[in-house]
Design a protein around this motif. Structure first.
Motif, PDB file in Angstrom:
ATOM      1  N   TYR A   7       0.826  -1.205   0.000  1.00 15.44           N
ATOM      2  CA  TYR A   7       0.000   0.000   0.000  1.00 15.44           C
ATOM      3  C   TYR A   7       0.857   1.251   0.000  1.00 15.44           C
ATOM      4  O   TYR A   7       1.934   1.281   0.593  1.00 15.44           O
ATOM      5  N   TRP A   8       0.331   2.266  -0.651  1.00 21.91           N
ATOM      6  CA  TRP A   8       0.983   3.569  -0.644  1.00 21.91           C
ATOM      7  C   TRP A   8       1.018   4.114   0.780  1.00 21.91           C
ATOM      8  O   TRP A   8       2.045   4.561   1.259  1.00 21.91           O
ATOM      9  N   GLU A  13      -4.369   2.555   4.941  1.00 21.62           N
ATOM     10  CA  GLU A  13      -5.081   1.602   4.074  1.00 21.62           C
ATOM     11  C   GLU A  13      -5.323   0.250   4.734  1.00 21.62           C
ATOM     12  O   GLU A  13      -6.224  -0.479   4.342  1.00 21.62           O
ATOM     13  N   THR A  14      -4.508  -0.071   5.744  1.00 21.87           N
ATOM     14  CA  THR A  14      -4.713  -1.343   6.442  1.00 21.87           C
ATOM     15  C   THR A  14      -5.889  -1.259   7.417  1.00 21.87           C
ATOM     16  O   THR A  14      -6.337  -2.276   7.933  1.00 21.87           O
ATOM     17  N   VAL A 132      -5.951   9.052  -5.911  1.00 23.13           N
ATOM     18  CA  VAL A 132      -5.740   8.632  -7.295  1.00 23.13           C
ATOM     19  C   VAL A 132      -4.260   8.462  -7.623  1.00 23.13           C
ATOM     20  O   VAL A 132      -3.835   7.419  -8.121  1.00 23.13           O
ATOM     21  N   ALA A 133      -3.480   9.503  -7.330  1.00 26.40           N
ATOM     22  CA  ALA A 133      -2.067   9.489  -7.720  1.00 26.40           C
ATOM     23  C   ALA A 133      -1.180   8.883  -6.638  1.00 26.40           C
ATOM     24  O   ALA A 133       0.029   8.783  -6.805  1.00 26.40           O
ATOM     25  N   GLY A 134      -1.766   8.498  -5.504  1.00 23.00           N
ATOM     26  CA  GLY A 134      -1.009   7.823  -4.451  1.00 23.00           C
ATOM     27  C   GLY A 134      -1.523   6.403  -4.306  1.00 23.00           C
ATOM     28  O   GLY A 134      -1.059   5.476  -4.967  1.00 23.00           O
ATOM     29  N   ARG A 135      -2.555   6.261  -3.499  1.00 24.85           N
ATOM     30  CA  ARG A 135      -3.065   4.927  -3.138  1.00 24.85           C
ATOM     31  C   ARG A 135      -3.457   4.061  -4.342  1.00 24.85           C
ATOM     32  O   ARG A 135      -3.067   2.908  -4.432  1.00 24.85           O
ATOM     33  N   ALA A 268     -10.831   5.808   0.445  1.00 23.24           N
ATOM     34  CA  ALA A 268     -10.797   7.099   1.136  1.00 23.24           C
ATOM     35  C   ALA A 268     -11.570   7.120   2.447  1.00 23.24           C
ATOM     36  O   ALA A 268     -12.065   8.161   2.848  1.00 23.24           O
ATOM     37  N   ASP A 269     -11.627   5.976   3.153  1.00 21.81           N
ATOM     38  CA  ASP A 269     -12.376   5.955   4.420  1.00 21.81           C
ATOM     39  C   ASP A 269     -12.014   7.112   5.347  1.00 21.81           C
ATOM     40  O   ASP A 269     -12.870   7.640   6.033  1.00 21.81           O
TER      41      ASP A 269
END
Ligand SMILES: [Zn+2]
Length: 444
Positions: A7-8, A13-14, A132-135, A268-269
């Motif tokens: 993940y970025w 994200e986890t 968009v440009a990261g994750r 994007a939570d």
């Protein structure tokens, strides 16, 4: 940071879709609502009208029940109240001053009037760009060594330049061409700079292939239309560009590389609360596997671009159970739009479904089509009229046989019996923006 980490943003994200995340959302929601109440007169009025007591909100559902949905009609009302002054409109709706903006992107919408997407650095790098440009792009595999041919319209789409700038996060080299340049220029730029990735609409990507693109890519990133989720379109682009195909947008999502399309993972939570509502009653629909409804968004981070129970008019279907790809984030698919839904004898039909069906018949048909509307949708007096272009090598005298096959597919898959109006190869105008799906013969 490791180049092969999954993940970025390993910290965030986890934790997608967990009870801890829900707590964080509620906390951040209240902070944002207070900011808006104090700095954005439009929202202060909106909250006062429903007697919202921000400190008394105990759950996200409390908030959903109290604050009404903001949609195109609400936007129009506000724009009218501002006398069409969009600077005033933005100032009224944002928790920051218009002086703090660094970029204004806009969509043209169906009316042709611009709808602003005001962006401050936080929105570009910390919210939209982070997703968009990261994750999303990181999960897809995009890295610093890649070169991205950027072919979205630079200004007239939801993110435009706002999607281009934040690729600096990963360090990818961006080659901005813009849909405005036209396909010849795109192919010329591609030849000169040998991109490894492409970003643009599915109809543009298909058109580049038709025009003889020799691009050999690793990644094709699509948005602006739901075409990447259509098996036949995805298949064609994967083969044509020798690349993995992903779609993004219609909210903060990005699809994964599972061989079967799984929808877009919501990424994007911690930045935006996702919700489904009934398009008619606007009541919240619980998020569970297979739930369908109008998608509604509330930003809990951001400065200029802050949605507060905002609907873009998209109908989504969600899957909450874990994705076979193993990555986090629930999934959503775009089923259609509230304003391009058609009803033929009670059967609901979206243009995307017609597009997918026709793609199945390529190369006998070219894939280009138009739905001819003689009266204002959604109600259609049957039969639904569809202009279909035959493939460039398909003989005209065999159209009868093809038509029978098409009609039978329409009947089995979409439960409708349309009337097909055959077009010569290349007769339907191609669009480099969004694939125009309708030919409207009625007066608005
Ligand atoms: Zn997945």
């Amino acid at each position: 940071m490791l180049d092969n980490r999954p993940y970025w943003n390993m910290e965030i994200e986890t934790f997608f879709n967990t009870p801890q995340m829900k707590k964080l959302q509620l906390y951040k929601l209240k902070v944002m609502l207070h900011r808006l109440y104090e700095n954005a007169p439009f929202h202060k009025k909106r909250f006062d009208e429903v007697n919202l007591n921000i400190d008394k909100i105990k759950s996200l559902e409390d908030f959903f029940r109290t604050v009404p949905v903001y949609d195109k009609q609400e936007y129009r009302k506000h724009a009218d109240a501002c006398g069409g002054d969009l600077i005033k409109l933005m100032d009224n709706e944002m928790p920051i001053s218009v002086d703090d903006l660094v970029l204004i992107n806009s969509t043209t919408g169906t009316s042709g009037e611009p709808t602003p997407y005001p962006l401050a650095p936080k929105d570009i790098y910390g919210v939209w760009g982070e997703v968009v440009a990261g994750r999303g792009a990181w999960r897809a595999g995009l890295r610093k060594k890649d070169r991205l041919l950027f072919c979205f319209a630079l200004s007239m789409v939801i993110a435009g330049t706002g999607s281009l700038i934040p690729f600096q996060k990963i360090g990818t080299t961006v080659i901005p061409v813009g849909a405005e340049s036209g396909t010849d220029r795109m192919l010329q730029m591609a030849k000169a700079f040998q991109p490894t990735a492409f970003m643009g609409t599915p109809s543009l990507a298909s058109y580049l292939l038709e025009k003889g693109s020799q691009m050999d890519l690793n990644y094709v990133f699509l948005g602006g239309e739901p075409g990447a989720g259509v098996f036949e379109i995805r298949n064609k682009l994967e083969k044509g560009f020798n690349a993995k195909v992903f779609d993004c947008g219609a909210g903060y999502g990005f699809s994964c590389d599972h061989p079967t399309y799984q929808g877009m993972h919501w990424l994007a939570d911690d930045l935006c609360i996702y919700e489904l509502v009934d398009p008619k009653t606007r009541e919240t629909i619980p998020l569970e596997d297979g739930a369908r409804g109008e998608a509604v968004f509330t930003n809990i981070e951001g400065d200029g671009w802050v949605w507060v129970r905002t609907s873009l008019g998209d109908i989504h279907e969600v899957t909450m159970s874990p994705c076979p790809c193993g990555k986090t984030g629930f999934r959503y698919k775009i089923v259609g739009r509230t304003d391009d839904m058609l009803k033929v004898k009670g059967v609901i039909v979206y243009p995307t479904a017609i597009e997918g069906l026709l793609e199945n018949f390529t190369p006998e048909v070219s894939g280009a089509f138009r739905i001819v509307l003689t009266e204002k949708p959604p109600l259609v007096n049957p039969p639904l009229k569809i202009k279909v272009e035959r493939g460039k090598d398909f003989p005209e005298e065999k159209l009868n046989i093809l038509e029978d096959k098409l009609l039978s597919a329409f009947h089995t898959k979409l439960k409708i019996r349309p009337s097909i109006i055959w077009q010569k190869p290349g007769e339907l105008e191609r669009s480099t923006y969004k694939g125009a799906k309708f030919e409207k013969l009625y007066k608005e």
